[in-house]
Design a protein around this motif. Structure first.
Motif, mmCIF file in Angstrom:
data_model
loop_
_atom_site.group_PDB
_atom_site.id
_atom_site.type_symbol
_atom_site.label_atom_id
_atom_site.label_comp_id
_atom_site.label_asym_id
_atom_site.label_seq_id
_atom_site.Cartn_x
_atom_site.Cartn_y
_atom_site.Cartn_z
ATOM 1 N N MET A 162 1.140 -1.292 -0.308
ATOM 2 C CA MET A 162 0.145 -0.360 -0.327
ATOM 3 C C MET A 162 1.049 0.877 -0.122
ATOM 4 S SD MET A 162 -3.614 -0.664 2.784
ATOM 5 C CE MET A 162 -2.361 -0.511 4.833
ATOM 6 N N ARG A 163 1.887 1.662 1.070
ATOM 7 C CA ARG A 163 2.751 2.326 1.088
ATOM 8 C C ARG A 163 3.412 2.673 -0.311
ATOM 9 N NH1 ARG A 163 4.005 0.951 6.546
ATOM 10 N NH2 ARG A 163 2.871 2.336 7.899
ATOM 11 N N ARG A 164 4.192 1.564 -0.471
ATOM 12 C CA ARG A 164 4.199 1.921 -1.566
ATOM 13 C C ARG A 164 4.169 2.249 -3.730
ATOM 14 N NH1 ARG A 164 7.527 -3.692 -2.679
ATOM 15 N NH2 ARG A 164 9.260 -2.974 -4.682
ATOM 16 N N ALA A 165 2.437 2.113 -3.131
ATOM 17 C CA ALA A 165 1.599 2.008 -4.130
ATOM 18 C C ALA A 165 1.471 3.050 -4.672
ATOM 19 C CB ALA A 165 0.413 0.960 -4.477
ATOM 20 N N ILE A 166 1.251 3.695 -3.319
ATOM 21 C CA ILE A 166 1.123 5.351 -2.732
ATOM 22 C C ILE A 166 2.154 6.666 -3.308
ATOM 23 C CG2 ILE A 166 0.161 7.345 -0.526
ATOM 24 C CD1 ILE A 166 -0.918 5.168 0.293
ATOM 25 N N ARG A 167 2.958 5.996 -3.085
ATOM 26 C CA ARG A 167 4.071 6.333 -3.289
ATOM 27 C C ARG A 167 4.448 6.916 -4.921
ATOM 28 N NH1 ARG A 167 8.214 3.612 1.262
ATOM 29 N NH2 ARG A 167 7.213 4.337 2.947
ATOM 30 N N ALA A 168 4.373 5.624 -5.347
ATOM 31 C CA ALA A 168 3.886 5.238 -6.791
ATOM 32 C C ALA A 168 3.454 6.792 -7.644
ATOM 33 C CB ALA A 168 4.003 4.022 -7.210
ATOM 34 N N ASN A 169 1.347 6.312 -6.784
ATOM 35 C CA ASN A 169 1.166 8.122 -7.603
ATOM 36 C C ASN A 169 1.514 9.270 -7.401
ATOM 37 O OD1 ASN A 169 -0.841 5.487 -7.995
ATOM 38 N ND2 ASN A 169 -2.210 5.838 -6.677
ATOM 39 N N LEU A 170 2.280 9.516 -5.974
ATOM 40 C CA LEU A 170 2.331 10.620 -5.582
ATOM 41 C C LEU A 170 3.720 10.909 -6.333
ATOM 42 C CD1 LEU A 170 2.460 10.514 -1.650
ATOM 43 C CD2 LEU A 170 0.755 10.939 -3.248
ATOM 44 N N SER A 171 4.386 9.902 -6.818
ATOM 45 C CA SER A 171 5.602 10.478 -7.414
ATOM 46 C C SER A 171 4.925 10.931 -8.513
ATOM 47 C CB SER A 171 6.532 9.014 -7.954
ATOM 48 O OG SER A 171 5.863 8.774 -8.797
ATOM 49 N N ARG A 172 3.918 10.922 -10.127
ATOM 50 C CA ARG A 172 3.298 10.815 -10.617
ATOM 51 C C ARG A 172 1.934 12.704 -10.683
ATOM 52 N NH1 ARG A 172 3.808 7.627 -14.844
ATOM 53 N NH2 ARG A 172 6.102 6.379 -15.234
ATOM 54 N N GLY A 173 2.400 12.664 -9.370
ATOM 55 C CA GLY A 173 2.013 14.188 -8.988
ATOM 56 C C GLY A 173 0.429 13.969 -9.183
ATOM 57 N N VAL A 174 -0.280 12.976 -8.109
ATOM 58 C CA VAL A 174 -1.901 12.992 -8.773
ATOM 59 C C VAL A 174 -2.574 14.109 -7.445
ATOM 60 C CG1 VAL A 174 -1.754 10.603 -8.411
ATOM 61 C CG2 VAL A 174 -1.704 11.170 -6.621
ATOM 62 N N ASP A 175 -3.336 14.496 -7.587
ATOM 63 C CA ASP A 175 -4.003 15.225 -6.209
ATOM 64 C C ASP A 175 -4.705 14.591 -5.281
ATOM 65 O OD1 ASP A 175 -3.554 17.809 -8.382
ATOM 66 O OD2 ASP A 175 -4.312 16.604 -9.376
ATOM 67 N N TRP A 176 -5.490 13.487 -5.411
ATOM 68 C CA TRP A 176 -6.054 12.553 -4.485
ATOM 69 C C TRP A 176 -5.608 11.815 -5.020
ATOM 70 C CZ3 TRP A 176 -10.692 13.950 -1.080
ATOM 71 C CH2 TRP A 176 -10.741 15.052 -1.484
ATOM 72 N N ILE A 177 -5.101 10.444 -3.651
ATOM 73 C CA ILE A 177 -5.431 9.179 -3.504
ATOM 74 C C ILE A 177 -6.885 8.424 -3.063
ATOM 75 C CG2 ILE A 177 -4.082 6.684 -1.914
ATOM 76 C CD1 ILE A 177 -2.433 8.549 -3.872
#
Length: 239
Positions: A162-177
């Protein structure tokens, strides 16, 4: 109040700067107090409303006579799964000027958001979420991030995943999770009342997203899952 002027043309063409525009004989709906200002002139410069009133249109700018048609603020669709340019254009042409993505593969929502904000695509403002963080995350994420392949081999994310998937999303500049508090409805093998993540697990997601000040939305049908999400600090309950 915002107004979107749609510029149609070839999909690859840049969106040109918006010229000054006057909309006359308009019935303007005030969504704050429910009143309608009739036979009104709306003056737009630089893509923004400069004035709304009874004054005549200034000389020398393009004027459109709306013949008492109604003008309303752009609509907001707070839960979409838009996956391409045609859907973005359809949303805009339906009066939607802001959309919030609730999960899509290959960061299509991030790309569409940036195309619109850079002026290359006429479309609503996109609030992007990237991949939906859930136990059985979409397999496409492993194409975008091959280093996550060990998660694929074990079948479910788990807390570390979960943490790694969230970090992946954050690295792409998402606005929400986007995450999952209960199972989905409408399929024969899922129970929408069944809680998926515990309050503690949802809190981990909220804290991880919070490292970049990104809020979390949670899919939830059942009361227990929705309650756990709220207590964990989730900002938005979907469904």
């Amino acid at each position: 109040m915002c107004l979107s002027v749609v510029v149609l043309g070839a999909q690859r063409a840049a969106v040109p700067p918006q010229e000054p525009l006057a909309l006359i004989n308009a019935n303007v709906v005030d969504v704050r107090n429910g009143t309608i200002a009739r036979n009104t002139a709306v003056i737009i410069r630089g893509g923004r409303i400069e004035s709304v009133g009874a004054a005549a249109a200034p000389a020398g700018i393009r004027t459109i006579d709306l013949r008492r048609r109604y003008v309303v603020p752009g609509l907001i669709d707070a839960h979409v799964h838009i996956g391409g340019i045609a859907q973005m254009r359809a949303a805009l042409e339906s009066g939607v000027t802001t959309v919030r993505s609730a999960g899509v593969s290959h960061y299509v929502d991030v790309g569409l958001r940036d195309l619109v904000r850079k002026g290359f695509l006429a479309g609503p403002d996109m609030i992007a979420a990237g991949y939906h963080v859930r136990p059985s995350i979409a397999a496409e994420i492993f194409i975008d991030f091959p280093d996550l392949g060990d998660i694929w081999s074990r079948g479910e994310l788990g807390v570390d995943g979960m943490r790694r998937a969230i970090r992946a999303n954050l690295s792409r500049g998402v606005d929400w999770i986007k995450t999952l508090a209960t199972e989905r409805a409408g399929t024969p093998d899922t129970d929408p009342r069944q809680q998926v993540y515990s309050q503690e697990e949802l809190r981990i997601i909220v804290v991880e997203a919070g490292t970049k000040n990104i809020p979390v939305m949670a899919h939830a049908h059942g009361a227990e899952g929705a309650d756990a999400a709220v207590r964990a600090g989730v900002r938005s309950i979907e469904h």
